[in-house]
Design a protein around this motif. Structure first.
Motif, PDB file in Angstrom:
ATOM      1  N   TRP A 212       0.778  -1.092   0.079  1.00 22.47           N
ATOM      2  CA  TRP A 212      -0.135   0.162   0.050  1.00 22.47           C
ATOM      3  C   TRP A 212       0.869   1.218  -0.158  1.00 22.47           C
ATOM      4  CZ3 TRP A 212      -4.403  -1.135   4.256  1.00 22.47           C
ATOM      5  CH2 TRP A 212      -5.102  -2.220   3.912  1.00 22.47           C
ATOM      6  N   LYS A 213       0.016   2.315  -0.175  1.00 25.37           N
ATOM      7  CA  LYS A 213       0.632   3.700  -0.038  1.00 25.37           C
ATOM      8  C   LYS A 213       1.495   3.937   1.185  1.00 25.37           C
ATOM      9  CE  LYS A 213       1.328   8.065  -1.426  1.00 25.37           C
ATOM     10  NZ  LYS A 213       2.431   8.209  -2.357  1.00 25.37           N
ATOM     11  N   SER A 214       2.935   4.486   1.112  1.00 20.69           N
ATOM     12  CA  SER A 214       3.853   4.492   2.285  1.00 20.69           C
ATOM     13  C   SER A 214       3.518   5.722   3.114  1.00 20.69           C
ATOM     14  CB  SER A 214       5.199   5.000   1.647  1.00 20.69           C
ATOM     15  OG  SER A 214       5.062   6.005   0.788  1.00 20.69           O
ATOM     16  N   GLY A 215       4.282   5.711   4.141  1.00 21.31           N
ATOM     17  CA  GLY A 215       4.022   6.913   5.149  1.00 21.31           C
ATOM     18  C   GLY A 215       2.958   6.534   6.322  1.00 21.31           C
ATOM     19  N   ALA A 216       3.049   5.352   6.970  1.00 21.92           N
ATOM     20  CA  ALA A 216       2.366   5.060   8.055  1.00 21.92           C
ATOM     21  C   ALA A 216       2.217   6.024   9.101  1.00 21.92           C
ATOM     22  CB  ALA A 216       2.583   3.706   8.641  1.00 21.92           C
ATOM     23  N   SER A 217       3.162   6.703   9.459  1.00 23.11           N
ATOM     24  CA  SER A 217       3.148   7.800  10.473  1.00 23.11           C
ATOM     25  C   SER A 217       2.609   8.974   9.912  1.00 23.11           C
ATOM     26  CB  SER A 217       4.603   7.939  11.121  1.00 23.11           C
ATOM     27  OG  SER A 217       5.654   8.313   9.851  1.00 23.11           O
TER      28      SER A 217
END
Length: 497
Positions: A212-217
């Motif tokens: 999925w799209k990055s950047g969980a934070s």
């Protein structure tokens, strides 16, 4: 005389098929989800600047030799599974898409046969042929696994996007079981979901390989992951509508923590609120169980980002793997694929890939996750998870959590190491004596070499710590690691001894 080679080939192929069938018939089999972190080919056509190979004199640029390091390291980790035979099923992320389709590989068995007399190590070094330049990353990986004795895989890979999509990677599935069907499902700003149907001793097993799209934070990116999750949820709903007992494994890098909704309670999250991943193993709280709940909370991490544990890699199961028929999950078998001394550092952090030096080094910034499955009814090995122990914060992970670790390899060599030699030493812990030349920015002198430095532990900047060494001109005894950040080398200070 002319028939002998043909007969020999048929006989060897027959033996190989018998061996592969035997591997499939074991009581249990292993599924691994593995984000390989930027396995790029070597054609120089790349979306990421670091992989365009436009300055081969730069010690941090990608090369054929560095691709070999990546392939051999990935194979070494996977060879630790099943006594060297490797997992039966692999859900792979972060293989570069093939942006030079004229040299595409579509028949992987024929590719391995054509290169059976050589090795990937030779192909990428002294046996290099310019015709190899366009070979896709998935073919290189397949050849490397075969060289390491990880054989019998059928391979499917999602198609590459156009260059203007800005999507560099594709997902792939390697399976020792027959692949019966494949479907590809596009996502917004993310890699296509690869839906694969396997036949496991007469039973259907459905795989959904995700990235999925990055950047969980980053909560601002969650709306994109909502769309990613919505597509996957629709596929699962359709599958369960056709067969409520369908045996489904969702795997890969969801760029979401198992407890994403607790970390961001004010927003809707893809993994928990839309997909419905949850921790109730009796399936009273939902129809998808996340295997992270098999481990204690402190062990639920596959990444460490800025000193905090994260759980972006997942294996999520449907209730069909818990019933009395077909394929079942082997209770308690979920684990991180950790090979001590190989793919993690002394405190269990993944040794990420680094492009430094002649060879590069490291593995990936994601620890692979794995689980075992078997034919027959599900058998509980203990109390089922209730899903009531999810944390509402990201646990830190640092050297301070391991007071028993008091001795580290001597890092005096850091004072004289050349850039060309850095790769194998990056992100491993060493003890050094260093002069503190400055605090903001932090600069350290080890031997005769001056290094830019950084620390995630802000307590080290207090008056009683690093500044004292600066003011008094004394050497500080430190635990450090060499790190590569945006193509530049630095030292990360982990601890003052």
């Amino acid at each position: 005389m002319h028939s002998s080679p043909s007969f020999l080939f048929v006989f060897v192929s027959f033996l190989l098929q018998l061996s592969c069938h035997a591997a499939q018939s074991d009581e249990s089999f292993t599924v691994v989800a593995y984000n390989l972190e930027n396995v790029f080919d070597v054609d120089g056509v790349a979306l990421f600047e670091d992989y365009k190979q436009d300055d081969l004199e730069d010690p941090f640029v990608y090369t054929r030799r560095k691709l070999l390091t990546k392939l051999e390291n990935a194979a070494a980790v996977l060879k630790a599974v099943n006594e060297g035979a490797g997992p039966e099923v692999l859900l792979i992320q972060e293989l570069e898409g093939d942006f030079t389709p004229d040299s595409a590989v579509t028949d992987f068995d024929a590719f391995l046969e054509a290169h059976a007399s050589t090795t990937v190590a030779s192909m990428l070094t002294d046996g290099w042929d310019p015709d190899y330049a366009g070979l896709p990353a998935v073919a290189w990986l397949h050849k490397a696994l075969a060289d390491y004795g990880l054989e019998c895989y059928e391979v499917v890979v999602a198609p590459s996007k156009a260059m203007d999509s800005r999507i560099a990677h594709v997902n792939a599935v390697f399976s020792k079981f027959p692949i019966k069907s494949v479907a590809v499902h596009p996502l917004l700003e993310a890699r296509d979901i690869l839906e694969v149907e396997l036949e496991v001793e007469g039973h259907r097993l459905w795989l959904y390989d995700n990235h999925w799209k990055s950047g969980a934070s980053n909560p601002k990116r969650e709306p994109v992951r909502l769309q990613n999750a919505d597509v996957l949820r629709s596929l699962i709903d359709q599958r369960l509508e056709e067969d409520p007992a369908a045996e489904i494994i969702i795997g890969g890098d969801l760029n979401s923590h198992y407890n994403q909704s607790l970390l961001f309670p004010k927003i809707e999250t893809g993994i928990n609120d839309v997909l419905g991943s949850q921790g109730d193993e009796s399936f009273q709280g939902g129809d998808l169980y996340n295997l992270w709940f098999e481990l204690p909370p402190e062990a639920r991490f596959s990444e460490v980002w800025r000193g905090r544990r994260g759980s972006l890699m997942h294996l999520i199961l449907s209730g069909g793997l818990y019933d009395s028929e077909g394929i079942s999950y082997v209770d308690g078998s979920f684990a991180k694929l950790v090979v001590p001394g190989l793919n993690v550092d002394a405190i269990g952090r993944p040794l990420a890939w680094n492009p430094a030096g002649t060879t590069g080094g490291g593995f990936t910034d994601h620890i692979p996750v794995m689980a075992e499955f078997r034919l027959g009814a599900f058998r509980a090995a203990g109390p089922l998870s209730k899903g009531d122990d999810a944390l509402d914060y990201e646990m830190p992970l640092s050297l301070a959590d391991f007071p028993e670790l008091s001795q580290f390899p001597d890092g005096a060599f850091i004072g004289e190491i050349e850039d060309a030699e850095l790769g194998p030493y990056v992100d491993r812990l060493y003890e050094v004596e260093a002069a503190v030349l400055g605090i903001k920015p932090l600069r350290l002198k080890v031997g005769e070499a001056v290094w830019p430095a950084y620390t995630y532990d802000k307590n080290l900047f207090k008056e009683s710590a690093l500044p004292a060494y600066l003011n008094e001109g004394k050497l500080a005894k430190l635990v450090v690691r060499i790190h590569i950040y945006r193509g530049k080398k630095q030292l990360i200070v982990e601890k003052i001894l």
